[in-house]
Design a protein around this motif. Sequence first.
Motif, PDB file in Angstrom:
ATOM      1  N   ILE A   1      23.675  52.419  54.932  1.00  0.00           N
ATOM      2  CA  ILE A   1      22.542  51.948  54.135  1.00  0.00           C
ATOM      3  C   ILE A   1      23.009  51.401  52.796  1.00  0.00           C
ATOM      4  N   CYS A   2      22.417  50.291  52.397  1.00  0.00           N
ATOM      5  CA  CYS A   2      22.658  49.707  51.088  1.00  0.00           C
ATOM      6  C   CYS A   2      21.318  49.559  50.385  1.00  0.00           C
ATOM      7  N   GLU A   3      21.215  50.132  49.176  1.00  0.00           N
ATOM      8  CA  GLU A   3      20.011  50.006  48.363  1.00  0.00           C
ATOM      9  C   GLU A   3      20.399  49.365  47.036  1.00  0.00           C
ATOM     10  N   ILE A   4      19.627  48.385  46.600  1.00  0.00           N
ATOM     11  CA  ILE A   4      19.888  47.736  45.318  1.00  0.00           C
ATOM     12  C   ILE A   4      18.575  47.655  44.547  1.00  0.00           C
ATOM     13  N   GLU A   5      18.625  48.079  43.290  1.00  0.00           N
ATOM     14  CA  GLU A   5      17.485  47.975  42.394  1.00  0.00           C
ATOM     15  C   GLU A   5      17.912  47.124  41.205  1.00  0.00           C
ATOM     16  N   LEU A   6      17.133  46.097  40.909  1.00  0.00           N
ATOM     17  CA  LEU A   6      17.444  45.204  39.789  1.00  0.00           C
ATOM     18  C   LEU A   6      16.487  45.451  38.637  1.00  0.00           C
ATOM     19  N   SER A   7      17.028  45.484  37.439  1.00  0.00           N
ATOM     20  CA  SER A   7      16.208  45.573  36.234  1.00  0.00           C
ATOM     21  C   SER A   7      16.033  44.170  35.679  1.00  0.00           C
ATOM     22  N   ALA A   8      14.787  43.772  35.556  1.00  0.00           N
ATOM     23  CA  ALA A   8      14.448  42.442  35.054  1.00  0.00           C
ATOM     24  C   ALA A   8      13.059  42.532  34.430  1.00  0.00           C
ATOM     25  N   PRO A   9      12.641  41.497  33.695  1.00  0.00           N
ATOM     26  CA  PRO A   9      11.289  41.510  33.138  1.00  0.00           C
ATOM     27  C   PRO A   9      10.245  41.638  34.253  1.00  0.00           C
ATOM     28  N   GLY A  10       9.250  42.473  34.033  1.00  0.00           N
ATOM     29  CA  GLY A  10       8.210  42.691  35.031  1.00  0.00           C
ATOM     30  C   GLY A  10       8.516  43.887  35.903  1.00  0.00           C
ATOM     31  N   PRO A  11       7.803  44.022  37.012  1.00  0.00           N
ATOM     32  CA  PRO A  11       8.027  45.148  37.920  1.00  0.00           C
ATOM     33  C   PRO A  11       9.443  45.141  38.491  1.00  0.00           C
ATOM     34  N   ARG A  12       9.922  46.317  38.845  1.00  0.00           N
ATOM     35  CA  ARG A  12      11.294  46.411  39.353  1.00  0.00           C
ATOM     36  C   ARG A  12      11.437  45.675  40.674  1.00  0.00           C
ATOM     37  N   LEU A  13      12.631  45.222  40.928  1.00  0.00           N
ATOM     38  CA  LEU A  13      12.964  44.556  42.183  1.00  0.00           C
ATOM     39  C   LEU A  13      13.827  45.517  42.986  1.00  0.00           C
ATOM     40  N   PHE A  14      13.444  45.795  44.219  1.00  0.00           N
ATOM     41  CA  PHE A  14      14.166  46.759  45.028  1.00  0.00           C
ATOM     42  C   PHE A  14      14.269  46.242  46.449  1.00  0.00           C
ATOM     43  N   ALA A  15      15.440  46.467  47.047  1.00  0.00           N
ATOM     44  CA  ALA A  15      15.635  46.108  48.446  1.00  0.00           C
ATOM     45  C   ALA A  15      16.535  47.149  49.091  1.00  0.00           C
ATOM     46  N   LYS A  16      16.289  47.388  50.368  1.00  0.00           N
ATOM     47  CA  LYS A  16      17.060  48.379  51.123  1.00  0.00           C
ATOM     48  C   LYS A  16      17.252  47.843  52.528  1.00  0.00           C
TER      49      LYS A  16
ATOM     50  N   LYS B   1      19.551  48.736  56.371  1.00  0.00           N
ATOM     51  CA  LYS B   1      20.516  49.574  57.076  1.00  0.00           C
ATOM     52  C   LYS B   1      20.999  48.860  58.322  1.00  0.00           C
ATOM     53  N   SER B   2      22.259  49.116  58.623  1.00  0.00           N
ATOM     54  CA  SER B   2      22.911  48.430  59.722  1.00  0.00           C
ATOM     55  C   SER B   2      24.073  49.290  60.211  1.00  0.00           C
ATOM     56  N   HIS B   3      24.766  48.807  61.218  1.00  0.00           N
ATOM     57  CA  HIS B   3      25.950  49.521  61.698  1.00  0.00           C
ATOM     58  C   HIS B   3      27.172  49.218  60.830  1.00  0.00           C
ATOM     59  N   ASP B   4      27.036  48.262  59.897  1.00  0.00           N
ATOM     60  CA  ASP B   4      28.141  47.793  59.062  1.00  0.00           C
ATOM     61  C   ASP B   4      27.650  47.646  57.621  1.00  0.00           C
ATOM     62  N   PHE B   5      28.412  48.175  56.650  1.00  0.00           N
ATOM     63  CA  PHE B   5      27.999  48.095  55.253  1.00  0.00           C
ATOM     64  C   PHE B   5      27.916  46.658  54.755  1.00  0.00           C
ATOM     65  N   GLU B   6      28.829  45.798  55.173  1.00  0.00           N
ATOM     66  CA  GLU B   6      28.813  44.407  54.715  1.00  0.00           C
ATOM     67  C   GLU B   6      27.546  43.692  55.192  1.00  0.00           C
ATOM     68  N   LYS B   7      27.131  43.957  56.420  1.00  0.00           N
ATOM     69  CA  LYS B   7      25.917  43.333  56.943  1.00  0.00           C
ATOM     70  C   LYS B   7      24.687  43.858  56.210  1.00  0.00           C
ATOM     71  N   SER B   8      24.624  45.157  55.989  1.00  0.00           N
ATOM     72  CA  SER B   8      23.463  45.708  55.281  1.00  0.00           C
ATOM     73  C   SER B   8      23.423  45.220  53.833  1.00  0.00           C
ATOM     74  N   MET B   9      24.603  45.053  53.204  1.00  0.00           N
ATOM     75  CA  MET B   9      24.656  44.537  51.841  1.00  0.00           C
ATOM     76  C   MET B   9      24.174  43.086  51.805  1.00  0.00           C
ATOM     77  N   ALA B  10      24.585  42.269  52.751  1.00  0.00           N
ATOM     78  CA  ALA B  10      24.174  40.865  52.797  1.00  0.00           C
ATOM     79  C   ALA B  10      22.662  40.749  52.991  1.00  0.00           C
ATOM     80  N   GLU B  11      22.097  41.567  53.873  1.00  0.00           N
ATOM     81  CA  GLU B  11      20.655  41.533  54.099  1.00  0.00           C
ATOM     82  C   GLU B  11      19.895  41.950  52.846  1.00  0.00           C
ATOM     83  N   THR B  12      20.406  42.964  52.151  1.00  0.00           N
ATOM     84  CA  THR B  12      19.763  43.439  50.933  1.00  0.00           C
ATOM     85  C   THR B  12      19.796  42.379  49.843  1.00  0.00           C
ATOM     86  N   VAL B  13      20.933  41.728  49.659  1.00  0.00           N
ATOM     87  CA  VAL B  13      21.060  40.682  48.641  1.00  0.00           C
ATOM     88  C   VAL B  13      20.162  39.497  48.983  1.00  0.00           C
ATOM     89  N   ASP B  14      20.067  39.129  50.268  1.00  0.00           N
ATOM     90  CA  ASP B  14      19.180  38.036  50.669  1.00  0.00           C
ATOM     91  C   ASP B  14      17.720  38.362  50.358  1.00  0.00           C
TER      92      ASP B  14
END
Length: 99
Positions: free
Chosen positions: A53-68, A70-83
């Motif tokens: 699982i990869c979870e990313i929370e971004l701090s920016a003006p306005g409400p928080r941005l969050f994405a999570k 999960k995959s069988h591979d960390f690189e794939k889950s990270m790419a999906e989260t960033v997208d």
Amino acid sequence: MVVNIQYQKMKSSESLNKILLKKLERLGDKYSWVIKANVLFKIEHDKAGEDNICEIELSAPGPRLFAKSKSHDFEKSMAETVDDLKRQLEKRQGVFIRH
């Protein structure tokens, strides 16, 4: 942009850090108003095999941005989260331009 990376139930990985920092650097260059990113990589045991699982929370003006993702591979889950975060950032920038 300040990036905080945490690993839960696993050892830290320099290769994951490099890939992640490169992706987040691109986001930071395009969206300069993003202040901070909190990233969590963790392993949860899942019967389907998608336990990285990869979870990313971004701090920016306005409400928080969050994405999570999960995959069988960390690189794939990270790419999906960033997208997913890219889509959220594009929407947020559209709101900034209108006002």
